[in-house]
Design a protein around this motif. Structure first.
Motif, PDB file in Angstrom:
ATOM      1  N   PHE A  29      76.693 -11.571  -9.691  1.00 52.42           N
ATOM      2  CA  PHE A  29      76.942 -11.709  -8.257  1.00 52.42           C
ATOM      3  C   PHE A  29      75.798 -12.512  -7.643  1.00 52.42           C
ATOM      4  O   PHE A  29      74.643 -12.344  -8.028  1.00 52.42           O
ATOM      5  N   ASN A  30      76.131 -13.355  -6.665  1.00 57.35           N
ATOM      6  CA  ASN A  30      75.128 -14.159  -5.965  1.00 57.35           C
ATOM      7  C   ASN A  30      75.084 -13.807  -4.486  1.00 57.35           C
ATOM      8  O   ASN A  30      76.119 -13.484  -3.891  1.00 57.35           O
ATOM      9  N   CYS A  31      73.885 -13.896  -3.919  1.00 56.21           N
ATOM     10  CA  CYS A  31      73.710 -13.620  -2.500  1.00 56.21           C
ATOM     11  C   CYS A  31      72.556 -14.472  -1.991  1.00 56.21           C
ATOM     12  O   CYS A  31      71.541 -14.616  -2.678  1.00 56.21           O
ATOM     13  N   SER A  32      72.707 -15.038  -0.809  1.00 61.95           N
ATOM     14  CA  SER A  32      71.631 -15.795  -0.181  1.00 61.95           C
ATOM     15  C   SER A  32      71.424 -15.283   1.232  1.00 61.95           C
ATOM     16  O   SER A  32      72.389 -15.003   1.948  1.00 61.95           O
ATOM     17  N   GLY A  33      70.152 -15.165   1.604  1.00 62.66           N
ATOM     18  CA  GLY A  33      69.802 -14.726   2.950  1.00 62.66           C
ATOM     19  C   GLY A  33      68.868 -15.720   3.605  1.00 62.66           C
ATOM     20  O   GLY A  33      68.104 -16.401   2.930  1.00 62.66           O
ATOM     21  N   ARG A  34      68.946 -15.795   4.941  1.00 61.46           N
ATOM     22  CA  ARG A  34      68.086 -16.695   5.716  1.00 61.46           C
ATOM     23  C   ARG A  34      67.436 -15.920   6.843  1.00 61.46           C
ATOM     24  O   ARG A  34      67.990 -14.946   7.341  1.00 61.46           O
ATOM     25  N   GLY A  35      66.281 -16.411   7.293  1.00 60.38           N
ATOM     26  CA  GLY A  35      65.622 -15.820   8.446  1.00 60.38           C
ATOM     27  C   GLY A  35      64.167 -16.229   8.543  1.00 60.38           C
ATOM     28  O   GLY A  35      63.631 -16.904   7.680  1.00 60.38           O
ATOM     29  N   VAL A  36      63.533 -15.818   9.633  1.00 60.37           N
ATOM     30  CA  VAL A  36      62.098 -16.006   9.854  1.00 60.37           C
ATOM     31  C   VAL A  36      61.582 -14.691  10.439  1.00 60.37           C
ATOM     32  O   VAL A  36      62.070 -14.271  11.491  1.00 60.37           O
ATOM     33  N   ILE A  58      67.878  -8.505 -11.677  1.00 60.52           N
ATOM     34  CA  ILE A  58      67.925  -9.088 -10.339  1.00 60.52           C
ATOM     35  C   ILE A  58      66.904 -10.215 -10.312  1.00 60.52           C
ATOM     36  O   ILE A  58      65.717  -9.991 -10.553  1.00 60.52           O
ATOM     37  N   ASN A  59      67.390 -11.428 -10.047  1.00 59.71           N
ATOM     38  CA  ASN A  59      66.523 -12.596 -10.000  1.00 59.71           C
ATOM     39  C   ASN A  59      66.502 -13.121  -8.569  1.00 59.71           C
ATOM     40  O   ASN A  59      67.555 -13.270  -7.949  1.00 59.71           O
ATOM     41  N   VAL A  60      65.304 -13.370  -8.054  1.00 53.57           N
ATOM     42  CA  VAL A  60      65.156 -13.880  -6.694  1.00 53.57           C
ATOM     43  C   VAL A  60      64.423 -15.214  -6.755  1.00 53.57           C
ATOM     44  O   VAL A  60      63.379 -15.325  -7.404  1.00 53.57           O
ATOM     45  N   THR A  61      64.971 -16.225  -6.077  1.00 54.87           N
ATOM     46  CA  THR A  61      64.325 -17.531  -6.014  1.00 54.87           C
ATOM     47  C   THR A  61      64.221 -17.978  -4.560  1.00 54.87           C
ATOM     48  O   THR A  61      65.066 -17.628  -3.730  1.00 54.87           O
ATOM     49  N   ASP A  62      63.195 -18.759  -4.286  1.00 48.26           N
ATOM     50  CA  ASP A  62      62.960 -19.288  -2.948  1.00 48.26           C
ATOM     51  C   ASP A  62      63.804 -20.538  -2.762  1.00 48.26           C
ATOM     52  O   ASP A  62      63.687 -21.492  -3.539  1.00 48.26           O
ATOM     53  N   GLY A  63      64.645 -20.538  -1.753  1.00 51.85           N
ATOM     54  CA  GLY A  63      65.501 -21.690  -1.479  1.00 51.85           C
ATOM     55  C   GLY A  63      64.866 -22.696  -0.537  1.00 51.85           C
ATOM     56  O   GLY A  63      65.502 -23.672  -0.160  1.00 51.85           O
ATOM     57  N   HIS A  70      63.727 -19.715   6.446  1.00 53.93           N
ATOM     58  CA  HIS A  70      63.476 -19.507   5.023  1.00 53.93           C
ATOM     59  C   HIS A  70      64.765 -19.020   4.369  1.00 53.93           C
ATOM     60  O   HIS A  70      65.449 -18.162   4.937  1.00 53.93           O
ATOM     61  N   GLU A  71      65.078 -19.550   3.191  1.00 54.64           N
ATOM     62  CA  GLU A  71      66.268 -19.089   2.473  1.00 54.64           C
ATOM     63  C   GLU A  71      65.851 -18.493   1.136  1.00 54.64           C
ATOM     64  O   GLU A  71      65.001 -19.039   0.442  1.00 54.64           O
ATOM     65  N   ILE A  72      66.441 -17.356   0.806  1.00 55.75           N
ATOM     66  CA  ILE A  72      66.186 -16.651  -0.445  1.00 55.75           C
ATOM     67  C   ILE A  72      67.515 -16.510  -1.181  1.00 55.75           C
ATOM     68  O   ILE A  72      68.529 -16.153  -0.579  1.00 55.75           O
ATOM     69  N   HIS A  73      67.500 -16.794  -2.492  1.00 53.01           N
ATOM     70  CA  HIS A  73      68.686 -16.625  -3.328  1.00 53.01           C
ATOM     71  C   HIS A  73      68.440 -15.452  -4.277  1.00 53.01           C
ATOM     72  O   HIS A  73      67.401 -15.386  -4.922  1.00 53.01           O
ATOM     73  N   SER A  74      69.398 -14.557  -4.362  1.00 55.17           N
ATOM     74  CA  SER A  74      69.288 -13.416  -5.265  1.00 55.17           C
ATOM     75  C   SER A  74      70.524 -13.354  -6.151  1.00 55.17           C
ATOM     76  O   SER A  74      71.649 -13.534  -5.678  1.00 55.17           O
ATOM     77  N   THR A  75      70.291 -13.124  -7.440  1.00 53.13           N
ATOM     78  CA  THR A  75      71.380 -13.003  -8.406  1.00 53.13           C
ATOM     79  C   THR A  75      71.286 -11.641  -9.070  1.00 53.13           C
ATOM     80  O   THR A  75      70.238 -11.269  -9.591  1.00 53.13           O
ATOM     81  N   LEU A  76      72.379 -10.888  -9.010  1.00 55.25           N
ATOM     82  CA  LEU A  76      72.493  -9.598  -9.681  1.00 55.25           C
ATOM     83  C   LEU A  76      73.325  -9.818 -10.939  1.00 55.25           C
ATOM     84  O   LEU A  76      74.455 -10.299 -10.855  1.00 55.25           O
TER      85      LEU A  76
END
Length: 109
Positions: A29-36, A58-63, A70-76
């Motif tokens: 599963f993939n999920c991306s979040g944005r915010g400051v 769970i892998n998290v990368t900086d987008g 700021h965008e963060i990508h997370s893969t479960l």
């Protein structure tokens, strides 16, 4: 000139998608979040927090910066799906300003 950081509520920019996999196959599963400031992404399975370990990654990368956020990508990843992995999965993107919950994704094993 001094720049001013304007806080932005964490939001989900990409949520997980429902899927069906065979027993012992991988489910991702993939999920991306944005915010400051930079949001954190947390995964839930049937309302319980998911932690890595025992076939769960769970892998998290900086987008980087997207639309001044700021965008963060997370893969479960469930490396070897079992019947008990059936159910609803959501991700929540949160920062100091607030949070946002993705749509539910259903896993059928």
């Amino acid at each position: 000139m001094k720049s001013c950081i304007i806080p932005v509520l964490a939001t989900i920019s990409e949520g997980p998608e429902s899927m069906t996999v065979l027993v012992e196959n991988e489910a991702t599963f993939n999920c991306s979040g944005r915010g400051v400031p930079v949001p954190a992404v947390v995964w839930y399975h049937d309302n319980g927090v998911i932690t890595p370990g025992d076939g769960i990654r769970i892998n998290v990368t900086d987008g980087g910066m997207v639309e001044e956020q700021h965008e963060i990508h997370s893969t479960l990843t469930i490396t070897s799906a079992r019947r008990q992995d059936n159910g609803q999965y959501v991700c929540i993107s949160s920062n100091a300003v607030g949070d946002d919950t993705s749509q539910e994704a259903t896993l059928v094993v």
